[in-house]
Design an enzyme around this catalytic site. Sequence first.
Site, PDB file in Angstrom:
ATOM      1  N   ASP A  10      58.488  67.976 108.099  1.00  0.00           N
ATOM      2  CA  ASP A  10      57.783  69.337 107.490  1.00  0.00           C
ATOM      3  C   ASP A  10      58.050  70.142 108.244  1.00  0.00           C
ATOM      4  OD1 ASP A  10      55.928  69.243 105.572  1.00  0.00           O
ATOM      5  OD2 ASP A  10      54.615  70.320 106.760  1.00  0.00           O
TER       6      ASP A  10
ATOM      7  N   TYR B  81      52.325  79.601 106.819  1.00  0.00           N
ATOM      8  CA  TYR B  81      52.988  79.916 105.507  1.00  0.00           C
ATOM      9  C   TYR B  81      53.069  81.168 105.894  1.00  0.00           C
ATOM     10  CZ  TYR B  81      51.820  74.966 104.506  1.00  0.00           C
ATOM     11  OH  TYR B  81      52.351  73.623 104.795  1.00  0.00           O
TER      12      TYR B  81
ATOM     13  N   HIS C  96      57.561  61.626 102.372  1.00  0.00           N
ATOM     14  CA  HIS C  96      57.756  63.167 103.440  1.00  0.00           C
ATOM     15  C   HIS C  96      56.273  62.577 104.624  1.00  0.00           C
ATOM     16  CE1 HIS C  96      57.730  67.553 103.762  1.00  0.00           C
ATOM     17  NE2 HIS C  96      56.423  67.677 104.269  1.00  0.00           N
TER      18      HIS C  96
END
Length: 463
Positions: free
Chosen positions: A232, A375, A432
């Site tokens: 990630d 982000y 993930h």
Amino acid sequence: MAKSRLIRALLWLLLIPAVVILGLGYWLFLQPPPPIPNLNYEEWWGDESLKGKQDTSVRPFNITFSDGMIKDLKSRLKNHVPFRLPLEGVGFEYGFNTKMIDEWTTYWAVKYPFRERERFLNQYPQFKTNIQGLDVHFIRVKPQVKNKEVIPLLLLHGWPGSVREFYEAIPLLTAVTKERDYAIEVIVPSLPGYGFSDPASRPGLGPAQMAVIMRNLMHRLGHQKFYIQGGDWGSQISNIMTVMFPKEILGSHINFGFVPSLKAMVLQYFISFYPTLFMEASLVERLEYNKLVLVELGYYHLQSTKPDTIGVCLTDSPVGLLAYILEKSVAATNLHNVKLEDGGMRSWRFSKDQILDNLMIYWTGNSITTSIRIYAESASKAHTKLGFHLLKSYVPTWVAQAKYEIYYHPPVVLRMKYDNLVNVSVLNEGGHFLAWELPKVFSEDVLNAIAAFKKLQKSKDEL
Ligand SMILES: *[C@@H]1O[C@H](CO)[C@@H](O)[C@H](O)[C@H]1NC(C)=O
Ligand SMILES: *[C@@H]1O[C@H](CO)[C@@H](O)[C@H](O)[C@H]1NC(C)=O
């Protein structure tokens, strides 16, 4: 006359696609890369008033679940307002399925063994040290060995994960065996703004700036050269570290081999027309799987633009935090499960305690808002202008590809980014959160990668 006009028209018809193809080819493969940006390795992210008073010592740290916090948390979990039922026949397509809420909130409030889990989370030595104005929290496990080289490995988590992702893998990675003439020391930091690491005081702390902080942390611990593992955001930060510090990073193992450039997307788009020309036929289904993630990415836009508003909702409500993070975890574990009423959670390999440990790290650290700011920072003009996503990495890299990873690139696309791609290990299970879900598979893969990196280094040294 008419004939020559026809020929001319045909020539134009050929010329136009030829120019397009050549232009595209140049843009994809021949364009010189932008220069490697220079970042300020001492940039101060903490409170201005603390400048010059920095305590650079490495201090022991424990996670504490205070009585007051537990009492307040339980009351919030028990007293939530009733939720509307989901639409008929719906799984997680509209978001967290509220039929699943009470199973989790009741477990968290009534059965989650807070004190036992607190001890569990404190089982490894943890520390804090101040880097560039921020206290950075990390786990450090150093095997005690004689007559063996100890090599450092930095483990980088992502969102919505934490250091918790690595707890099961840590003993497997640091195990001392007869077969290896070296042992591995792991350093597992909470990224700035995550868990128990301080968040930045001002805008601009994106993945590139975190890469600098992580490298400075390794230097603080006496490691000028080291290996990295990441998934990630951890893999994106690792990618940047390999570009910025190619002489310091001995090898990078990533379980999220995502190449975030337009070029890679264009190439992958063309490959999708005749995939078997470019990749193994047995893996073409993974290109199909890629399409499932598109409807799951709304959060990305939200967190890239207004992280603080959703942050208010999730900071104030553990039930909201649970629904938000678990919904992402459903998709991250297996995108097909989004269609199921229980999101596949009842057949997860994760136990409820494992999942709630991670939530406890967000809740106790009051870190959900600051964790999702990455982000926005990553999407900012200032960050994209640095151009790290356009730069190749020349550090030996090993990519693990779990079956249900949210996005798949065939090796030919990975090579656009990783010039020295040592191996792509294709796994037939897992999602993930590879380290967390399949710690044994994960650790073996990482150990194989480190063995391969060391072998490469040895043959280079002998030349
Ligand atoms: C952390 O907890 C352990 C075990 O309870 C204890 O021995 C140690 O002193 C604690 N360290 C700190 C910094 O509180
Ligand atoms: C690459 O990974 C695969 C799968 O884990 C493994 O079988 C193979 O031996 C590896 N290759 C190298 C060169 O290490």
